[in-house]
Design an enzyme around this catalytic site. Structure first.
Site, short mmCIF file in Angstrom:
data_model
loop_
_atom_site.label_atom_id
_atom_site.label_comp_id
_atom_site.label_asym_id
_atom_site.label_seq_id
_atom_site.Cartn_x
_atom_site.Cartn_y
_atom_site.Cartn_z
N SER A 66 11.20 18.06 77.29
CA SER A 66 11.41 17.18 76.13
C SER A 66 12.81 17.30 75.54
O SER A 66 13.77 16.87 76.14
CB SER A 66 10.33 17.45 75.09
OG SER A 66 10.33 16.47 74.10
N ASP B 34 14.77 11.51 72.82
CA ASP B 34 14.99 12.83 73.40
C ASP B 34 14.88 12.69 74.92
O ASP B 34 14.84 11.58 75.44
CB ASP B 34 13.99 13.84 72.84
CG ASP B 34 12.54 13.40 73.04
OD1 ASP B 34 12.32 12.21 73.34
OD2 ASP B 34 11.63 14.24 72.88
#
Length: 444
Positions: free
Chosen positions: A96, A234
């Site tokens: 992530s 992200d």
């Protein structure tokens, strides 16, 4: 054995996350599924992702599960595909927002929700006891490739209605959504300026975490180009953050509140969300329900409470009308939809109450977290002389009579103890922060 944190298994490649561990995780998932059904596997562009994918897939097939590889995709596509194809499970390989040397493994249920802590403990137990099932030579799982991105994009377009003509600067951070979000926005009639929209596991444009410090280029370009807004993801696009037309980084809590007001009804959020959300929801007859930090807890509460929208202040939001997986791409489109009809974004955000917020994190080894948090639970309330309300849903949250509050909780993905402060006066926020930090440093 503790492998899973707040968001799956996460760690530096070669140190915590290895091909050997990935093979074991694949075998454990197959064992958990009794060697039956299909498992969807996707990954983000990190340099170690395909190594992990191959090892994990081998473990799944050895245990008798069929593997459908959907390639490099954002996390929301993996969650969507698992539900859409009615697979037994899905596995996303991603770290992530963590730096490029990190990677991770996150497991999804057939309905697109993340595995619960209880399910993750079952996987850990199988690995610890080495209690794997192994299929016979004539019953091993198969592997095939499938492209789910086109179907996902077509479904997204059915769920948003954007007034054409907006100018949007988009920063994908060289992550997994680089070839998706800008394309969809153009399909919707937006003029899109792309920034860091080429997948690259080294993340050369900026760090994967979309913080104000990492998005200075985006903020400058929005302002200079006279764009209507800027948006960033992200690394795996389960999150979305925004910049208004003045080049200001949009407050996390205000963005969450803006979407929540639009949806109304029962809104699910986490213990670290601002009280401004509660105040604004009252105005539209909505209700706020809080859970532990982590999208799995938000998803569970959405199902249980019949929620209309769920989200964390980090920009991780769930839209149950589309998917129960956190979806930064869908979130971006909903924000663009709102701005196209009601903008400008700066005015919409300024209309939401603003309080003084401080977020901090204090280094703490994972091995010490449990002991530290036990001391926090026992000793933190004693630091206050005034009347307080104590909430132990996730960590310890102390709410004061004047509306200010302190939250201390362990990070589930990094070796830190996180501190969150909110107060209506700056002086109060700073006082609470100094007290909390000093208190924690002594304990750690």
């Amino acid at each position: 054995m503790k492998l899973f944190g707040t968001s799956g298994i996460r760690g530096k490649f070669k140190e915590k996350l290895t091909a050997s561990l990935s093979l074991k995780v694949g075998k454990a998932i197959a064992t958990h599924l009794k060697g039956e059904g299909e498992v969807i596997v996707g990954y983000d562009p990190r340099t170690s992702s395909q190594v992990i994918e191959n090892a994990l897939s081998a473990g799944l097939m050895e245990g008798g599960c069929d593997v459908i590889k959907i390639g490099m995709v954002p996390t929301p596509v993996l969650g969507y595909a698992t539900s859409k194809l009615q697979a037994k499970a899905g596995v996303m390989i991603t770290a992530s927002h963590n730096p490029p040397e990190y990677n991770g493994i996150k497991v999804w249920n057939h309905d697109g929700t993340a595995y619960s802590p209880a399910q993750e403990r079952e996987i850990e137990k199988i690995i610890q006891e080495k209690d794997y099932i192994t299929a016979d030579w004539d019953n091993l799982g198969n592997s095939e490739h499938m492209n789910m991105t086109k179907m996902y994009m077509e479904d997204l377009l059915e769920h948003v209605k954007v007034e054409p003509g907006l100018k949007v600067v988009f920063d994908c951070g060289c992550g997994a959504a680089s070839h998706i979000t800008p394309v969809i926005l153009r399909e919707l009639g937006c003029e899109v300026l792309s920034l860091n929209c080429q997948p690259d596991g080294f993340f050369p444009g900026r760090d994967p975490e979309p913080t104000p410090e990492n998005l200075k280029n985006l903020m400058d370009i929005v302002k200079v180009s006279k764009a209507d807004l800027g948006i960033a993801h992200d690394g795996d696009a389960d999150r979305m953050v925004a910049v208004d037309e003045k080049g200001r980084f949009a407050d996390f809590d205000k963005l969450l509140t803006l979407i929540a007001k639009e949806k109304g009804g029962k809104i699910i959020t986490t213990v670290d969300a601002s009280i401004s959300l509660d105040e604004c929801l009252k105005e539209v007859g909505g209700e706020v329900i809080r859970t532990k930090v982590g999208d799995v807890h938000v998803a569970e509460a959405l199902i249980k409470e019949g929620g209309t929208f769920g989200g964390e202040p980090s920009g991780t939001w769930l839209h149950p009308e589309f998917s129960l997986s956190p979806d930064g791409i869908f979130s971006a489109l909903k924000l663009v939809e709102i701005v196209s009809k009601e903008g400008p974004l700066s005015r919409l955000l300024d209309e939401i109450p603003s309080y003084y917020n401080i977020r901090d994190k204090i280094p703490c080894p994972d091995t010490k977290k449990d002991n530290v948090m036990e001391k926090v639970k026992q000793q933190l309330p004693k630091q206050f002389t005034e009347k307080i309300q104590i909430d132990n849903i996730d960590g310890v949250r102390i709410s004061l009579e004047d509306g200010s509050w302190v939250l201390i909780r362990p990070s589930g993905t990094e070796p830190y103890i996180r501190v969150r402060i909110e107060a209506k006066k700056e002086k109060t926020a700073k006082k609470l922060h100094n007290m909390s930090r000093s208190f924690l440093e002594k304990i750690i």
